[in-house]
Design an enzyme around this catalytic site. Sequence first.
Site, PDB file in Angstrom:
ATOM      1  N   ALA B 139     -10.894 -17.372  82.844  1.00  0.00           N
ATOM      2  CA  ALA B 139     -10.659 -15.944  83.077  1.00  0.00           C
ATOM      3  C   ALA B 139      -9.609 -15.408  82.117  1.00  0.00           C
ATOM      4  O   ALA B 139      -8.433 -15.770  82.201  1.00  0.00           O
ATOM      5  CB  ALA B 139     -10.211 -15.716  84.525  1.00  0.00           C
ATOM      6  N   SER B 147     -11.680  -6.840  74.536  1.00  0.00           N
ATOM      7  CA  SER B 147     -11.612  -7.373  73.176  1.00  0.00           C
ATOM      8  C   SER B 147     -10.174  -7.559  72.716  1.00  0.00           C
ATOM      9  O   SER B 147      -9.862  -8.509  71.999  1.00  0.00           O
ATOM     10  CB  SER B 147     -12.330  -6.418  72.217  1.00  0.00           C
ATOM     11  OG  SER B 147     -13.703  -6.386  72.527  1.00  0.00           O
ATOM     12  N   GLY B 360     -46.132  -5.062  72.875  1.00  0.00           N
ATOM     13  CA  GLY B 360     -46.335  -3.751  73.492  1.00  0.00           C
ATOM     14  C   GLY B 360     -46.620  -3.877  74.976  1.00  0.00           C
ATOM     15  O   GLY B 360     -45.990  -4.683  75.664  1.00  0.00           O
ATOM     16  N   GLU B 384     -17.649 -13.492  74.577  1.00  0.00           N
ATOM     17  CA  GLU B 384     -16.941 -14.321  73.588  1.00  0.00           C
ATOM     18  C   GLU B 384     -16.531 -13.535  72.349  1.00  0.00           C
ATOM     19  O   GLU B 384     -16.458 -14.081  71.259  1.00  0.00           O
ATOM     20  CB  GLU B 384     -17.808 -15.524  73.167  1.00  0.00           C
ATOM     21  CG  GLU B 384     -18.207 -16.438  74.294  1.00  0.00           C
ATOM     22  CD  GLU B 384     -17.023 -17.128  74.940  1.00  0.00           C
ATOM     23  OE1 GLU B 384     -16.754 -16.808  76.110  1.00  0.00           O
ATOM     24  OE2 GLU B 384     -16.363 -17.915  74.280  1.00  0.00           O
TER      25      GLU B 384
END
Lengths: 361, 401
Positions: B139, B147, B360, B384
Amino acid sequence: MDFSIDESIEELIAQVDKFSSKTLRHKARLFESNRSWDQNTLNTFTSLGISELNLPFHENGPSELLAYFIALEHLAKGDAGGLLYADTPGPYSWAISALLEHLPKNFFGDLSKSRFAAIYIKDIKDSSNKVLAWAPGSVDEWNGSLGSASTLIVFGNEYISYLDSHHLKFQQSALDALDASNGVEISWNSLLDSQTFKIDAISSYFIRTMMRQWVTAVMLGVSQASIDYAIDYGNERVVFNNTVTGHQANAFEIAKVYTEIEASRLAYRAAVSMIKNHSNSLDNYDLSQMINQNYIVAGEVSLSATDLSLQLLGGHGYLKDHFVEKWWREVRTLSILFGGLEQAHEDAGNEALNYHDFLVF
Amino acid sequence: MLIELNKELKKSIELLREIGKEYLRPLGIEADRSSQAIPVDHPFYNLVAQTGFMARGIGSTFESGNSEKSTNGRSNNGNSVRNVLMAEEGSYWDRGTLVSLPGPGLGGPPVMQMGTSQQRERFMSIFKQRDKPLWAAFAMTEPEAGSDVAKINTRAIKSEKGWILNGEKMFSSNSSRAEWVVVFATIDPNLGRRGHRAFVVEKGTPGFDISRIEQKMGIKAYETASFKLADCVVDFDNLLGGESYYSSTSKSGFEGAMSTFNATRPIVAAMGVGIARAAYDIAKEFVLNEVPKNSSLRLRRYREKLQVMQAKLTHAKLLCLRAAWLLDCNKPNGFEASMAKLYAPPASLSVVTEASNIVGLENKDKSIYLQKLARDVKAIDIVEGTQQIQRRVVARNIIVN
């Protein structure tokens, strides 16, 4: 799994880098006005022994191919045109090796002193029209000053043939780049007089693919030189109170292109490794297709890398005061050699459905 | 330069392929349909535990680490390359199920790289048992620090009872079912990265409360949790590396986290390649078997698309393998790991998108599955370190300023 490069290759690259940046790059610029190479530069190139590394018909086989291609990358940072001039048989070695099976020993004499060009035509028998090829070397050289060893190799889907210079007509190349290759345009009226030998379709495909491997290495070298040059410039040049490279918009683009060049480099070197090692673990892998794919990606990356480099220099990039304009032109010419990117797309696409996927173990 | 695998690794990949076909993909599809993670007591996890997988699982560095270098100069005996290849193959079948598998997961690398030998033994040895599935977690991210890792605000204050942790974490995979979670906190926000410390917070520690299981658009087979730390006291022994780790060197928890990323970014990037390869195979099969043979223009266009897709995957995979190989050789790989993570996710997303365009709506099952893959692979460009973060790292390495 091993991504290391032998120490011997690193030593060679150190020599090549020095020659490339200190001599070749600047001599190539001089060529644009002098239209001739000085003999010392050519002698230095020969003394590096690069061309000999790429002789597939050598007794020991293509054991030095990786060294050769890495050296090519670094020489291309100096000048791609000079490479086409001095590296002989260079990209044509695989075509020659296919011919050698049919010809007497030493037919071409000293290969490292002979001039070659090669062109792919789908059906040789029907090609009675005048066709233009492009080859490195001066008009004088092709007109016979090097003797009958000045040879055009023509290969198609089932045939390979050769014409010596007596069957050919020459004029100075009007190409937009690769000036220092001293390229000439070649034309001929008929291939009927040539010596033609039957080869299989796979051989033909492999020959033109291997030529693309040569161009791939050269394009990546040119691209790396271009982006490195632009970064050096951008690190110094200040705009809006920050260096050009300090602006995130530029830095992000540089990082992206730099990574794409690196990915292309790894891929084409992996292909060389496959040729060299004939790795059994990759017996499900089609080398030719991978080379074609590498060539396509490297071509597209090179087009964008040289364009970004020129943009980073702004107006200065458009001037001959800097090399980036030269590299920009070079990549655009290199990407149309040997069938160009379009033909490579078609070649790779034709096999896309029939081949096992590379690197799936 | 040599791209080949040893027999043992090939065998492992083949085994994973069988497991993937039988379990990973069906479970992943079911989780996606139900929007529910695979439950902790699912029999499959017991099966996984019984195989000893937890001790040598995907992304695990249990058997060795940077601090235990082998005599041949390699730090972990090829584990990084192995992990990349296994992650790619596992994600081919289902990335969500793969990440849900029991084992130390992303919690393993920081314990192995920063922890003392006693801590490694204490926290990692539980995964040697085969009786029941166990998880660990990692964590770092907080609501206001994603970031920009240096901005984490979870506080660690040293007291007589131990370290007191207060703060909030999010985007922590498997932490809701983990035996322990490596939590990054700061002893002083003013110290920036130098203030970072890594703690192991064990399951049931008072003050450690899972506050939310995130509802994601994809990769639904595993739980992504947020949790709060409210006066959560952990033992002094739970500070990874002990105080000497931070005082005797210039290291901080930040370096430890970055070192973890250098190991995990190539793995995560390879997961993107695996997902995209699955999409590629579906598109290829569709073109081979379902496009009328007389549709020459259409076939030609598809062939070209397929070979470009294939080239992108090859290039991406090579970047991942090279970054992992460097780590195996105990060489710096931060730059190369970021290049892999920069290149592979967008390349993978474009391959999945292209595959979806090729198929499609002509084949309903394939189309629906490709939409799942598109949602799954998008996560790879975020976790990450986003693509933008990787561009920052790469740029920093090649640009002077």
